[in-house]
Every structure is written in structure tokens, then in C-alpha cells.
Design a protein around this motif. Structure first.
Motif, PDB file in Angstrom:
ATOM      1  N   TYR A   1      78.468 -30.295  17.928  1.00  0.00           N
ATOM      2  CA  TYR A   1      78.861 -29.508  16.976  1.00  0.00           C
ATOM      3  C   TYR A   1      78.396 -30.081  15.443  1.00  0.00           C
ATOM      4  O   TYR A   1      78.616 -31.301  15.139  1.00  0.00           O
ATOM      5  CB  TYR A   1      80.327 -28.942  17.070  1.00  0.00           C
ATOM      6  N   MET A   2      78.367 -28.901  14.506  1.00  0.00           N
ATOM      7  CA  MET A   2      78.183 -29.371  13.288  1.00  0.00           C
ATOM      8  C   MET A   2      79.189 -28.518  12.224  1.00  0.00           C
ATOM      9  O   MET A   2      79.128 -27.200  12.364  1.00  0.00           O
ATOM     10  CB  MET A   2      76.806 -29.086  12.926  1.00  0.00           C
ATOM     11  N   LYS A   3      79.561 -29.100  11.181  1.00  0.00           N
ATOM     12  CA  LYS A   3      80.358 -28.496  10.102  1.00  0.00           C
ATOM     13  C   LYS A   3      79.557 -28.681   8.822  1.00  0.00           C
ATOM     14  O   LYS A   3      78.975 -29.691   8.690  1.00  0.00           O
ATOM     15  CB  LYS A   3      81.762 -29.130  10.134  1.00  0.00           C
ATOM     16  N   ASP A   4      79.885 -27.681   7.763  1.00  0.00           N
ATOM     17  CA  ASP A   4      79.237 -28.166   6.610  1.00  0.00           C
ATOM     18  C   ASP A   4      80.311 -28.958   5.807  1.00  0.00           C
ATOM     19  O   ASP A   4      81.462 -28.822   6.117  1.00  0.00           O
ATOM     20  CB  ASP A   4      79.088 -26.620   5.738  1.00  0.00           C
ATOM     21  N   ALA A   5      79.909 -29.593   4.698  1.00  0.00           N
ATOM     22  CA  ALA A   5      80.680 -30.516   4.270  1.00  0.00           C
ATOM     23  C   ALA A   5      81.578 -30.006   3.138  1.00  0.00           C
ATOM     24  O   ALA A   5      82.363 -30.653   2.703  1.00  0.00           O
ATOM     25  CB  ALA A   5      79.813 -31.718   3.681  1.00  0.00           C
ATOM     26  N   ALA A   6      80.974 -29.026   2.459  1.00  0.00           N
ATOM     27  CA  ALA A   6      82.091 -28.265   1.798  1.00  0.00           C
ATOM     28  C   ALA A   6      83.142 -27.794   1.998  1.00  0.00           C
ATOM     29  O   ALA A   6      84.549 -28.049   1.416  1.00  0.00           O
ATOM     30  CB  ALA A   6      81.230 -27.272   0.764  1.00  0.00           C
ATOM     31  N   GLN A   7      83.300 -26.955   2.847  1.00  0.00           N
ATOM     32  CA  GLN A   7      84.639 -26.111   3.393  1.00  0.00           C
ATOM     33  C   GLN A   7      85.126 -26.587   4.909  1.00  0.00           C
ATOM     34  O   GLN A   7      86.072 -26.145   5.490  1.00  0.00           O
ATOM     35  CB  GLN A   7      84.393 -24.838   3.452  1.00  0.00           C
ATOM     36  N   LEU A   8      84.337 -27.486   5.494  1.00  0.00           N
ATOM     37  CA  LEU A   8      84.539 -28.118   6.975  1.00  0.00           C
ATOM     38  C   LEU A   8      84.658 -26.860   7.901  1.00  0.00           C
ATOM     39  O   LEU A   8      85.547 -26.838   8.553  1.00  0.00           O
ATOM     40  CB  LEU A   8      85.977 -28.966   7.062  1.00  0.00           C
ATOM     41  N   ARG A   9      83.714 -26.000   7.835  1.00  0.00           N
ATOM     42  CA  ARG A   9      83.685 -24.777   8.840  1.00  0.00           C
ATOM     43  C   ARG A   9      82.426 -25.022   9.593  1.00  0.00           C
ATOM     44  O   ARG A   9      81.505 -25.640   9.357  1.00  0.00           O
ATOM     45  CB  ARG A   9      83.577 -23.513   7.977  1.00  0.00           C
ATOM     46  N   TYR A  10      82.718 -24.822  10.997  1.00  0.00           N
ATOM     47  CA  TYR A  10      81.638 -24.784  11.971  1.00  0.00           C
ATOM     48  C   TYR A  10      80.495 -24.164  11.720  1.00  0.00           C
ATOM     49  O   TYR A  10      80.691 -22.809  11.204  1.00  0.00           O
ATOM     50  CB  TYR A  10      82.330 -24.396  13.385  1.00  0.00           C
ATOM     51  N   VAL A  11      79.134 -24.656  11.689  1.00  0.00           N
ATOM     52  CA  VAL A  11      78.122 -23.663  11.430  1.00  0.00           C
ATOM     53  C   VAL A  11      77.369 -23.633  12.876  1.00  0.00           C
ATOM     54  O   VAL A  11      76.287 -22.961  12.923  1.00  0.00           O
ATOM     55  CB  VAL A  11      77.096 -24.406  10.437  1.00  0.00           C
ATOM     56  N   ARG A  12      77.541 -24.731  13.912  1.00  0.00           N
ATOM     57  CA  ARG A  12      76.867 -24.799  14.821  1.00  0.00           C
ATOM     58  C   ARG A  12      77.682 -25.395  15.973  1.00  0.00           C
ATOM     59  O   ARG A  12      78.285 -26.585  15.746  1.00  0.00           O
ATOM     60  CB  ARG A  12      75.484 -25.302  14.825  1.00  0.00           C
ATOM     61  N   ILE A  13      77.288 -24.792  17.315  1.00  0.00           N
ATOM     62  CA  ILE A  13      78.103 -25.593  18.356  1.00  0.00           C
ATOM     63  C   ILE A  13      77.124 -25.388  19.732  1.00  0.00           C
ATOM     64  O   ILE A  13      76.432 -24.288  19.617  1.00  0.00           O
ATOM     65  CB  ILE A  13      79.600 -25.329  18.672  1.00  0.00           C
TER      66      ILE A  13
END
Length: 396
Positions: free
Chosen positions: A47-59
Motif C-alpha cells: 500500500y502507499m500513502k501520500d506524505a502530506a496527509q498520510l492518506r491511502y493512495v493505493r493498495i
């Protein structure tokens, strides 16, 4: 077409540039598709999260199965929106540490309550992904479910603990048995000596008064005393094997076997001596004193059981085979039935009666014990009336 576009379309090489651009775009799309397919089908949760808001962008698919949620339920959301607060707090703290330090965070064992699988143990790796400016733009997470592996490790540790306890009990029992054997053999010598002494006095002082039957009785007593003394010696030798440490060094097996053969032939009564043929024997890493007992027992057995052959023949050979040095002693004597093979290396188990061949049934167990203590193995084959072959292998 606009007035701006009209002349540009006729610039030299413009068509070729569009073709190159289209080709490059196709290659990039193909590479992206391959990468997407690989990530999607990896059996480990990614899985991947964006660094700015720590939201999931991909799983990927494995992450959906592990978390018990679809990607639609997770994409665009933070950990606190999809997990329990306590777990989300831990995940966010880890993410922030990865971003702050800029290095891979490896968590060998992390507890996680999956909606679909219950309590799981995860091996988690979190990796910072950097942009062109050198700043982290995303966090890549890889979570491997190691629950079954950890359970197996615990089971193995538990079994090892039980096995260790059994080994310690066995060692204690062996030491007690060895002490008992040593004490018993020592205590048996005294009454045996007394019996032998009186039998000697009977022969010396009363021989003229004994009839044929009485003399036969004294002879039987004498033979029984000698047999018992030999058994005591063999038992003592067997018990000492468990007390002695195996001290390995390079052993000239050919020279050792030759010396045992020479000693045996010197002690052999005059008359029909066996023909002992000694072939080339590979050296071994072993305890020379203990291996001496192996050769003595195997060769003395071969001499004894071939003594009634018309032309007693004993062949001693050796060879290298893989990671083992294999040694063999073959004779053309009485042999044995393979139906009784399971008794061959057991204490006091004899395949011939005392009337046929004298013995105590301890020699081959000594051979087996010495060889196995060296990490080797022993086996044999034979046919009644057609001789026998005994082999032992030592690791090299």
C-alpha cells in the motif's frame, strides 16, 4: 485547423517527432501496466500513502484481503478513518518516524486485528519515497502476514524443549545404567574368582577321586567361568563407551586394521589360520582407540565364524562414497539369516548357540555404539552357510 497549427504541421520532421512521442508513450504505458500488474498480484500486502496527509493512495489485492476492506473503502482516507484508534495511532507514529528519518523502518512483529482474519502478526516494512527535490512524497508499506510462521516457531521451540528434557532424562538414565553396570561387573568378579578357585582346588586335590562324570562337571564349571568372565569384560567395555568423550583426529585406517590383524594372527592357535586379505582403506577423522575396538570385534567375529570353513577367507576393504568413508569386513563362514537382522546389533542377542560358536552378544553392540557416536552408520548382510559382510561408514 487554426492559423497557428497550419504552418507547424508542415515543419520538417514534425511527423517523425509525433511518431517517436507516440512510441515512447506506448512504452511508458506498457511499463506502467506491467508494474501495476506486478504490484496487484504480489501475494504480500502493498500500500502507499501520500506524505502530506498520510492518506491511502493505493493498495493491492493482498492488502484488501489482509485488512478486510476494499480499496474503495480505503483510498483517500487516513488510518484513523479506517482502523481502530489505538492501531491507527501506532501506524501514524510509524509513518511520521519514517518521514522524519528518511530511512526504511522494519518492524519484525506487529499485532493487527484484521476484520476478516482476526488477530494477526505482521512483519511490516515502511519505505520513504522521494521526489525530484529530495523530499519524501509518499510512504510505501509492505505488510507480510507471519502469524502461521510465528506459531510454527513457537511449536518448534516447545517441541525442542520437550525433546531436550527427554534427552536429559535419557542421559541421566544412561549414566545411572553405566554406573550400575560398572558396579555390578566389579561385584560379580569376586564370587566368580571364588568359584574358579574352588574349581581349581577340586581339580588339583581331588582329581583322582572324581569319576568321568565328576571331571565333566568341573570342566563345565571352568568353561562357564571363562564365559562369564568374558561377558563381564565386554559389559565393562560397553559401559565405558558412554563415559568416554570421542576425541577425533586423522586416523590411518589401513595401518590400524593391519595392526589388529597382526595381533589377531599372533594369538591364533597353530593350525588352520584364516587368509586375511587387506585392501586399501581411506583415512578417517575418528577416535583411534575407539575405532580399534570396532576392528577387533569385526575381525574377531569374522575369524570365529569362518573357522569351520574349508579355506577360511576374510576380505577387508574400503572406499569413498559421497561424504562418507565406507569400510567392509567380509568372510566365507557360517553367515546368518536376514530374517533375524533386527537382533544383530542388540545387546545379548546371538544368532548362533554356544554349542556352535562361543560368544557374549556384546561385540556388535559395541561396534554399533562406537560408530554411531562418530555420526556414522553400521549395516550387514549374510546368508546361512555362505558367509557375511559387515560395513560401517564414517562422515568425512
Amino acid at each position: 485547423m487554426s492559423t497557428f497549427d497550419h504552418p507547424v504541421s508542415f515543419l520538417p520532421g514534425f511527423g517523425e517527432g509525433l511518431e517517436l512521442l507516440a512510441g515512447s508513450t506506448t512504452e511508458v504505458l506498457a511499463a506502467n501496466h506491467l508494474l501495476d500488474s506486478m504490484i496487484e498480484h504480489i501475494p504480500t500486502a502493498v500500500y502507499m500513502k501520500d506524505a502530506a496527509q498520510l492518506r491511502y493512495v493505493r493498495i493491492n489485492r493482498a492488502a484488501e484481503a489482509l485488512f478486510g476492506m476494499s480499496r474503495e473503502q480505503m483510498i483517500g482516507k487516513s488510518a484513523h478513518e479506517v482502523f481502530e484508534k489505538d492501531e491507527a495511532d501506532v501506524f501514524v507514529a510509524q509513518d511520521r518516524q519514517v518521514l522524519a528519518r528518511g530511512i526504511v523502518e522494519d518492524i519484525p512483529e506487529q499485532r493487527y486485528s484484521s476484520r476478516s482474519k482476526g488477530l494477526r502478526l505482521l512483519h511490516v516494512r515502511k519505505v520513504p519515497v522521494f521526489g525530484e527535490g529530495g523530499e519524501p512524497t509518499h510512504i510505501l508499506g509492505i505488510s507480510e502476514d507471519v502469524t502461521q510462521q510465528k506459531e510454527m516457531e513457537k511449536e518448534i521451540l516447545s517441541l525442542n524443549s520437550v525433546l531436550k528434557a527427554h534427552v536429559e532424562d535419557l542421559e541421566a538414565s544412561n549414566k545411572s545404567l553405566e554406573s550400575f553396570t560398572s558396579a555390578a561387573t566389579h561385584d560379580l568378579r569376586s564370587p566368580l574368582s571364588v568359584i574358579g578357585g574352588y574349581a581349581g582346588l577340586l581339580e588339583q586335590n581331588y582329581a583322582s577321586r572324581l569319576d568321568e562324570k565328576g571331571q565333566r562337571y568341573v570342566s563345565v564349571i571352568r568353561r562357564s567361568i571363562n564365559s562369564m568372565a568374558k561377558l563381564i569384560d565386554d559389559l565393562l567395555a560397553f559401559s565405558k563407551l558412554g563415559q568416554r568423550e570421542v576425541s577425533k583426529a586423522s586416523v590411518d585406517m589401513h595401518g590400524l586394521a593391519r595392526r589388529v590383524i597382526e595381533e589377531m594372527l599372533q594369538l591364533h592357535p597353530e593350525g588352520k589360520k584364516p587368509d586375511i586379505q587387506l585392501g586399501s582403506l581411506p583415512p578417517a577423522q575418528a577416535d583411534a582407540a575407539l575405532l580399534h575396538q570396532v576392528w577387533v570385534n569385526l575381525l574377531s567375529n569374522a575369524v570365529k565364524y569362518s573357522s569351520r570353513a574349508v579355506s577360511p577367507l576374510i576380505e577387508v576393504s574400503g572406499r569413498m562414497e559421497g561424504t562418507e568413508a565406507i569400510y567392509s569386513v567380509r568372510d566365507n563362514g557360517a553367515g546368518f539369516s536376514m530374517d533375524h537382522y533386527d537382533k544383530l546389533f542388540e545387546m545379548f542377542q546371538r544368532l548362533h548357540t554356544d554349542e556352535e560358536f562361543e560368544g557374549t552378544g556384546v561385540g556388535l553392540p559395541i561396534v554399533h555404539r562406537v560408530v554411531t557416536r562418530h555420526g556414522g552408520r553400521v549395516w550387514a548382510e549374510g546368508k546361512v552357510g555362505q558367509g557375511a559382510a559387515f560395513h560401517f561408514a564414517l562422515p568425512v
